[in-house]
Scaffold this motif. Structure first.
Motif, PDB file in Angstrom:
ATOM      1  N   UNK A  52      17.608 117.041 126.182  1.00 40.58           N
ATOM      2  CA  UNK A  52      16.200 117.032 125.790  1.00 40.58           C
ATOM      3  C   UNK A  52      15.999 116.245 124.501  1.00 40.58           C
ATOM      4  N   UNK A  53      14.790 115.741 124.340  1.00 37.04           N
ATOM      5  CA  UNK A  53      14.447 115.026 123.107  1.00 37.04           C
ATOM      6  C   UNK A  53      14.431 115.996 121.930  1.00 37.04           C
ATOM      7  N   UNK A  54      14.619 115.458 120.739  1.00 42.68           N
ATOM      8  CA  UNK A  54      14.495 116.283 119.543  1.00 42.68           C
ATOM      9  C   UNK A  54      13.109 116.944 119.513  1.00 42.68           C
ATOM     10  N   UNK A  55      13.051 118.145 118.953  1.00 38.03           N
ATOM     11  CA  UNK A  55      11.757 118.791 118.751  1.00 38.03           C
ATOM     12  C   UNK A  55      10.951 118.083 117.659  1.00 38.03           C
ATOM     13  N   UNK A  56      11.669 117.521 116.683  1.00 33.85           N
ATOM     14  CA  UNK A  56      11.036 116.803 115.576  1.00 33.85           C
ATOM     15  C   UNK A  56      11.712 115.445 115.424  1.00 33.85           C
ATOM     16  N   UNK A  57      10.948 114.441 115.080  1.00 34.97           N
ATOM     17  CA  UNK A  57      11.486 113.083 114.986  1.00 34.97           C
ATOM     18  C   UNK A  57      12.038 112.832 113.585  1.00 34.97           C
ATOM     19  N   UNK A  94       3.449 117.756 110.880  1.00 33.09           N
ATOM     20  CA  UNK A  94       4.232 118.801 110.216  1.00 33.09           C
ATOM     21  C   UNK A  94       5.613 118.242 109.910  1.00 33.09           C
ATOM     22  N   UNK A  95       6.126 118.535 108.694  1.00 36.07           N
ATOM     23  CA  UNK A  95       7.412 118.010 108.233  1.00 36.07           C
ATOM     24  C   UNK A  95       8.386 119.162 107.999  1.00 36.07           C
ATOM     25  N   UNK A 115       9.759 115.221 111.524  1.00 38.97           N
ATOM     26  CA  UNK A 115       8.320 115.446 111.613  1.00 38.97           C
ATOM     27  C   UNK A 115       7.832 115.401 113.047  1.00 38.97           C
ATOM     28  N   UNK A 116       6.683 116.006 113.259  1.00 40.29           N
ATOM     29  CA  UNK A 116       5.978 115.887 114.528  1.00 40.29           C
ATOM     30  C   UNK A 116       4.491 115.722 114.250  1.00 40.29           C
ATOM     31  N   UNK A 117       3.826 114.935 115.085  1.00 37.01           N
ATOM     32  CA  UNK A 117       2.381 114.769 114.991  1.00 37.01           C
ATOM     33  C   UNK A 117       1.653 115.656 115.995  1.00 37.01           C
ATOM     34  N   UNK A 118       2.420 116.435 116.756  1.00 38.83           N
ATOM     35  CA  UNK A 118       1.838 117.320 117.764  1.00 38.83           C
ATOM     36  C   UNK A 118       1.713 118.740 117.216  1.00 38.83           C
ATOM     37  N   UNK A 119       0.752 119.469 117.733  1.00 43.38           N
ATOM     38  CA  UNK A 119       0.600 120.871 117.358  1.00 43.38           C
ATOM     39  C   UNK A 119       1.786 121.659 117.918  1.00 43.38           C
ATOM     40  N   UNK A 226      17.580 123.646 121.795  1.00 43.34           N
ATOM     41  CA  UNK A 226      17.177 122.261 121.583  1.00 43.34           C
ATOM     42  C   UNK A 226      17.369 121.895 120.123  1.00 43.34           C
ATOM     43  N   UNK A 227      17.722 120.675 119.891  1.00 40.55           N
ATOM     44  CA  UNK A 227      17.882 120.181 118.526  1.00 40.55           C
ATOM     45  C   UNK A 227      16.524 120.062 117.839  1.00 40.55           C
TER      46      UNK A 227
END
Length: 271
Positions: A52-57, A94-95, A115-119, A226-227
């Motif tokens: 799976x993709x990272x939860x945060x970039x 969110x960071x 960080x993520x730009x999604x809620x 998940x990472x």
């Protein structure tokens, strides 16, 4: 990718470098290099590469040097990530910052920003970790390491692949801001961790290491793990650190709780 992320990824004292050939910088390793608890873990004790993709970039890495330990770096007036975030048009960003505090004659901090730009979904494990109390965070915050390249002595001391519940093995301070969570990990709170780290730092320019961060799953419905995010530090030069003032911060959120225990009890038990 948003402009603010692009600027932070390519900024800082540690530059963004190619994954396989880069040196004195950082990169983003693929998740499938890390074995995490899969959906059958509680019945078969199985782990699988994380697909799976990272939860945060990953949005940047800072390698900082100061005369004293650097706490709550996201509250500092000179923090480049916060400045970029304030200039961003996306107010949902969110960071998460992980600040590994390295003891020594000179104090260093390796700070990893995600960080993520999604809620973030309110019922998710990540949301519970961000907004939970320190006891919950300490029981779940895990780091997984892979030595990609390095001398035999470092591989032997650190292990080719290891997992550690940082919140139980080391003193951790949590700083919750309006749009961020910072985790300060005091490596100097453990003599064992300090000794291993200083061994690695003695030949750090020949070491490449992958570091991933996970909220540990302890219930069936939390699987698969998940990472949160991961970074590869590629043959870093100690001298590349940015020198910052110990008094460069501003008043911000006070720390939450502190947890400490023995490293040997909580690291490497979940490889």
């Amino acid at each position: 990718m948003s402009d603010w992320k692009q600027s932070t990824i390519n900024g800082g004292s540690l530059k963004h470098v190619p994954l396989e050939t880069g040196s004195n910088g950082w990169a983003s390793p693929p998740g499938n290099l890390f074995n995490l608890r899969d959906k059958n873990y509680f019945t078969k004790k199985t782990k699988s590469p994380s697909s799976a993709a990272y939860l945060l970039h990953p949005v940047g890495v800072d390698w900082l040097k100061s005369g004293s330990k650097l706490d709550h770096v996201l509250s500092r007036a000179d923090n480049r990530i916060i400045h970029a975030l304030k200039d961003s048009d996306n107010k949902k960003t969110f960071v998460l910052a992980v600040n590994l505090q390295v003891p020594g004659r000179d104090q260093h901090s390796a700070v990893f920003y995600f960080a993520t730009d999604e809620v973030i979904p309110a019922n998710s494990l990540l949301y519970r970790f961000i907004n939970g109390d320190d006891s919950f965070r300490n029981s779940r915050f895990k780091m997984v390491n892979r030595i990609v390249k390095g001398p035999w002595l470092v591989r032997t001391a650190v292990g080719g692949y290891s997992a550690c519940l940082l919140g139980k093995a080391l003193n951790c301070h949590y700083y919750r801001g309006e749009n961020y969570l910072e985790i300060d990990v005091d490596i100097g709170s453990s003599k064992i961790a300090t000794a291993i780290l200083h061994l690695a730092l003695g030949c750090v320019n020949s070491v490449t290491i992958d570091m991933g961060f996970v909220v540990e799953a302890v219930e069936e419905e939390e699987l698969p793990e998940r990472l949160l995010g991961a970074v590869r530090i590629c043959q870093m030069e100690m001298s590349s650190a940015t020198v910052v003032s110990a008094t460069g911060g501003v008043k911000g959120v006070t720390p939450g709780g502190v947890s400490s225990s023995r490293v040997a009890d909580d690291c490497d038990a979940d490889k």
